[in-house]
Design an enzyme around this catalytic site. Structure first.
Site, mmCIF file in Angstrom:
data_model
loop_
_atom_site.group_PDB
_atom_site.id
_atom_site.type_symbol
_atom_site.label_atom_id
_atom_site.label_comp_id
_atom_site.label_asym_id
_atom_site.label_seq_id
_atom_site.Cartn_x
_atom_site.Cartn_y
_atom_site.Cartn_z
ATOM 1 N N CYS A 194 0.822 -1.205 0.000
ATOM 2 C CA CYS A 194 0.000 0.000 0.000
ATOM 3 C C CYS A 194 0.868 1.272 0.000
ATOM 4 O O CYS A 194 1.445 1.621 -1.024
ATOM 5 C CB CYS A 194 -0.988 -0.032 1.158
ATOM 6 S SG CYS A 194 -2.365 1.131 0.959
ATOM 7 N N HIS B 35 -3.619 -5.109 0.899
ATOM 8 C CA HIS B 35 -3.066 -5.476 2.208
ATOM 9 C C HIS B 35 -3.068 -6.998 2.390
ATOM 10 O O HIS B 35 -4.008 -7.568 2.935
ATOM 11 C CB HIS B 35 -3.872 -4.814 3.329
ATOM 12 C CG HIS B 35 -3.604 -3.351 3.460
ATOM 13 N ND1 HIS B 35 -2.681 -2.843 4.341
ATOM 14 C CD2 HIS B 35 -4.104 -2.286 2.795
ATOM 15 C CE1 HIS B 35 -2.638 -1.526 4.225
ATOM 16 N NE2 HIS B 35 -3.491 -1.161 3.285
ATOM 17 N N GLU C 120 -1.496 -8.697 4.474
ATOM 18 C CA GLU C 120 -1.368 -9.098 5.881
ATOM 19 C C GLU C 120 -2.702 -9.383 6.544
ATOM 20 O O GLU C 120 -2.739 -10.047 7.601
ATOM 21 C CB GLU C 120 -0.598 -8.027 6.672
ATOM 22 C CG GLU C 120 -1.388 -6.789 7.059
ATOM 23 C CD GLU C 120 -1.512 -5.759 5.956
ATOM 24 O OE1 GLU C 120 -2.046 -4.658 6.219
ATOM 25 O OE2 GLU C 120 -1.072 -6.047 4.823
#
Length: 246
Positions: free
Chosen positions: A119, A219, A221
């Site tokens: 990002c 993202h 994660e």
């Protein structure tokens, strides 16, 4: 995936943090923080996560401790760094973080460190290499579907470029978690846009020289079911570690 056996050396992955006013237990004070999902993602892939607080321009000896780097998400890049309008972004900036992470990226690239940029991290890479950003994406695409919700994410359909590294790791099409109001505009020399949302927004870019420099606007994660990108980084970091210690 790299073995998690405690007797096997594992690659060290740097994770930049940022300073926020933080409340915990009896305390309410400025703290160096990062969502734990980044730590969990690296550990699950077999890497050793190490948090890197912003502390001015980093020194080369810091990078020599690392085998890989994840440039994490967060606040907007200072628009002065890419010639953007000073009042063109409704987001916040963190100049202390910019100073630390632009320096970290420069040192990491010089050392040949494998880098995954997430990002803000992708935007930082593009600006550091001479590219620019769209200050506020809804002004260009006419909607805010990339922006997610307050404290949450939107799901975006992304198409990858055949033959690219991101296509190798993520497949030809992927649904991803997004929370961004900016995006890449002019692509820097040495980068190639290799994934796009259906509205044309650039969602991934990678180095054209074959090095492991891969950035995604989404993202990874937050999706514990899909660890392909971080596994690829950790494996590249393990190769980097072995080669420099052999």
């Amino acid at each position: 995936m790299v073995s998690n056996d405690s007797e096997v050396a594992r690659p060290v992955i740097g994770l930049p943090t940022y300073v926020e006013q933080t409340r915990f237990n009896a305390w309410d004070l400025p703290s160096a923080v990062l969502p734990h999902t980044y730590v969990a993602m690296v550990a699950a892939a077999g890497g050793i996560p190490v948090l890197l607080p912003p502390a001015g321009a980093p020194r080369p000896e810091l990078v020599r401790l690392l085998d890989g780097l994840v440039l994490t998400g967060g606040a907007d890049i200072d628009p002065a760094r890419y010639g953007g309008p000073s009042d063109g972004s409704p987001g916040s900036t963190r100049r202390d973080r910019d100073e630390s992470e632009f320096g970290l990226f420069e040192l990491g690239r010089a050392a040949g460190l494998p880098i995954l940029a997430v990002c803000r991290g992708l935007q930082l890479v593009n600006v550091a290499l001479g590219g620019s950003l769209i200050p506020h994406l809804p002004d260009v695409v006419g909607h805010d579907e990339h922006s997610g919700t307050e404290g949450g994410f939107s799901v975006t359909r992304v198409l990858t470029t055949a033959g690219s590294r991101i296509a190798e790791f993520a497949g030809p099409e992927v649904k991803v978690h997004c929370h961004h109001h900016q995006a890449l505009d002019r692509i820097a020399d040495g980068l190639l846009a290799t994934a796009h949302a259906t509205d044309g927004t650039i969602e991934a870019a990678e180095a054209t020289d074959g090095s492991f420099l891969l950035g995604v606007q989404w993202h990874p994660e937050v999706d514990a079911t899909d660890r392909r990108l971080i596994r690829a980084l950790v494996e590249a970091a393990d190769t980097y570690r072995r080669e420099r210690t052999s």
